[in-house]
Design an enzyme around this catalytic site. Structure first.
Site, PDB file in Angstrom:
ATOM      1  N   ASP A 140       0.846  -1.186   0.000  1.00 16.00           N
ATOM      2  CA  ASP A 140       0.000   0.000   0.000  1.00 16.00           C
ATOM      3  C   ASP A 140       0.885   1.240   0.000  1.00 16.00           C
ATOM      4  OD1 ASP A 140      -2.993   0.937   0.601  1.00 16.00           O
ATOM      5  OD2 ASP A 140      -1.643   2.211   1.748  1.00 16.00           O
ATOM      6  N   ILE A 141       0.631   2.155  -0.961  1.00 16.32           N
ATOM      7  CA  ILE A 141       1.423   3.387  -1.048  1.00 16.32           C
ATOM      8  C   ILE A 141       1.067   4.289   0.132  1.00 16.32           C
ATOM      9  CG2 ILE A 141       1.975   5.406  -2.462  1.00 16.32           C
ATOM     10  CD1 ILE A 141       1.123   3.765  -4.910  1.00 16.32           C
ATOM     11  N   ASN A 183      -2.146  12.716  -3.860  1.00 18.98           N
ATOM     12  CA  ASN A 183      -3.089  12.976  -4.951  1.00 18.98           C
ATOM     13  C   ASN A 183      -3.723  14.357  -4.814  1.00 18.98           C
ATOM     14  OD1 ASN A 183      -3.538  11.368  -7.155  1.00 18.98           O
ATOM     15  ND2 ASN A 183      -5.316  10.324  -6.329  1.00 18.98           N
ATOM     16  N   GLU A 206      -4.688   2.315  -4.413  1.00 20.81           N
ATOM     17  CA  GLU A 206      -3.230   2.389  -4.310  1.00 20.81           C
ATOM     18  C   GLU A 206      -2.623   1.123  -3.734  1.00 20.81           C
ATOM     19  OE1 GLU A 206      -4.847   4.537  -0.578  1.00 20.81           O
ATOM     20  OE2 GLU A 206      -5.453   4.120  -2.623  1.00 20.81           O
ATOM     21  N   ASP A 227      -1.457   9.251 -10.892  1.00 15.91           N
ATOM     22  CA  ASP A 227      -1.418   8.114 -11.827  1.00 15.91           C
ATOM     23  C   ASP A 227       0.010   7.717 -12.151  1.00 15.91           C
ATOM     24  OD1 ASP A 227      -4.152   8.086 -11.893  1.00 15.91           O
ATOM     25  OD2 ASP A 227      -4.339   9.053 -13.851  1.00 15.91           O
TER      26      ASP A 227
END
Length: 345
Positions: free
Chosen positions: A204-205, A212, A247, A221
């Site tokens: 997971d980012i 974002n 994500e 993106d």
């Protein structure tokens, strides 16, 4: 090779990232097979506009990107048309064959009686003409069936292409959730039979929503593509990298034990952290991204759901421990043993 070199040269001179869709766009331009696309790009060059990734993506979506459902419908229509043509050819051949069979039965009855030489000659001429007609009909049917075989082989290739596309995430160009679900079931079935180890990695980012919101969805993106490319370039063999959703990414690691999965996850974590992001239009430094990892190993009796659930708990623990960390279920067990009141669920 000439077209490929031209495409790469255009990518370099324009400063456009060499993502597969942009390469496809400029390769198509280099070949000149799409005059409308070439006219549009030539007009952009003549106007002195500076090409950009955003412009390339707009052109790709307009000229080359096709919806999988639309392509499936087109292939289905072609398949139905070909099947109808085959049925029509077979029906025509059957009518001719039935007529020929009737003529043979009539001739058989005539031959059973005494007939004059003149009538015998007329009968023979008629049968010869109908035999030739039958031969021509059979030859025509063979040609149509041969053409159908070639067309159906082409349709099969198109269907294979559509299926492959249906299993790819359109943004990151790695496997999508559907592909992951199929791969997970296959990997577990194989592990049950062979007894080989199997691990699942969930990534997971960190703080992706904040990133974002701060820099925009297009930059977000690019971050997703970066993580996907880093993940895919670090796995090998039968491993499967996929975008799980949002994500989150996953990697199925057959024939890999938990210790090996931890080493791999650390390598990927460091590779992601090492990349500094720049905004191309301004060269503004956007900082570095990090990701958290959860790892679980297959146990006898596991389902896809139970294995995912344990890996997800480890991911939650990595987030809770400060992010940018790798957490395996062994570490989670040690933590819960040391602090009985702590739960990662």
């Amino acid at each position: 090779m000439g077209y490929a070199n031209s495409a790469f040269d255009l990518l370099k001179r324009s400063g456009i990232p060499p993502y597969p869709q942009f390469y496809e766009l400029l390769f198509t331009y280099a070949t000149g097979v799409n005059p409308t696309l070439n006219n549009r790009i030539n007009a952009i060059f003549r106007a002195g506009n500076t090409p950009s990734a955003n412009l390339a993506e707009t052109l790709y979506n307009e000229f080359l990107k096709s919806d999988v459902n639309d392509r499936m419908s087109a292939v289905s229509e072609r398949m139905h048309a070909r099947i109808d043509a085959v049925h029509e050819a077979i029906d025509g051949a059957m009518i001719t064959a039935n007529a020929y069979s009737g003529s043979l039965q009539t001739a058989s009855g005539d031959l059973a009686r005494d007939i004059s030489p003149t009538a015998m000659k007329a009968l023979a001429d008629r049968l010869l003409a109908e035999t030739r007609n039958m031969q021509e009909t059979n030859a025509s049917l063979e040609e149509k069936l041969e053409a159908s075989r070639d067309d159906i082989a082409s349709l099969q290739r198109d269907l294979d292409d559509v299926r492959r596309e249906s299993l790819l995430d359109p943004l990151t160009k790695i496997a999508n959730r559907k592909s992951f679900d199929e791969g997970m079931d296959t990997a577990i079935a194989d592990a049950k039979i062979t007894g080989d180890p199997l691990c699942l990695m969930i990534i997971d980012i960190d703080h992706f929503k904040n990133f974002n919101d701060s820099f925009g969805h297009q930059t977000g993106d690019q971050v997703l593509r970066l993580v996907a490319m880093t993940l895919k370039s670090n796995i090998k063999g039968k491993d499967l990298a996929a975008r799980y959703g949002g994500e989150e990414f996953v990697a199925i690691l057959p024939s890999t034990d938990l210790e090996g999965a931890i080493i791999l996850a650390e390598n990927i974590r460091k590779a992601i952290q090492a990349k500094e992001l720049l905004k191309r239009s301004t060269n503004e430094k956007l900082g570095r991204i990090t990701a958290s990892f959860g790892l679980a190993a297959y146990r006898r009796g596991d389902t896809a759901g139970s294995l995912i659930e344990r890996a997800d708990r480890c991911l939650y623990a990595a987030k809770h421990a400060g992010r940018n960390k790798v957490f395996s279920e062994n570490q989670l067990s040690e933590l819960q043993s040391a602090l009985p009141g702590v739960s990662a669920a």
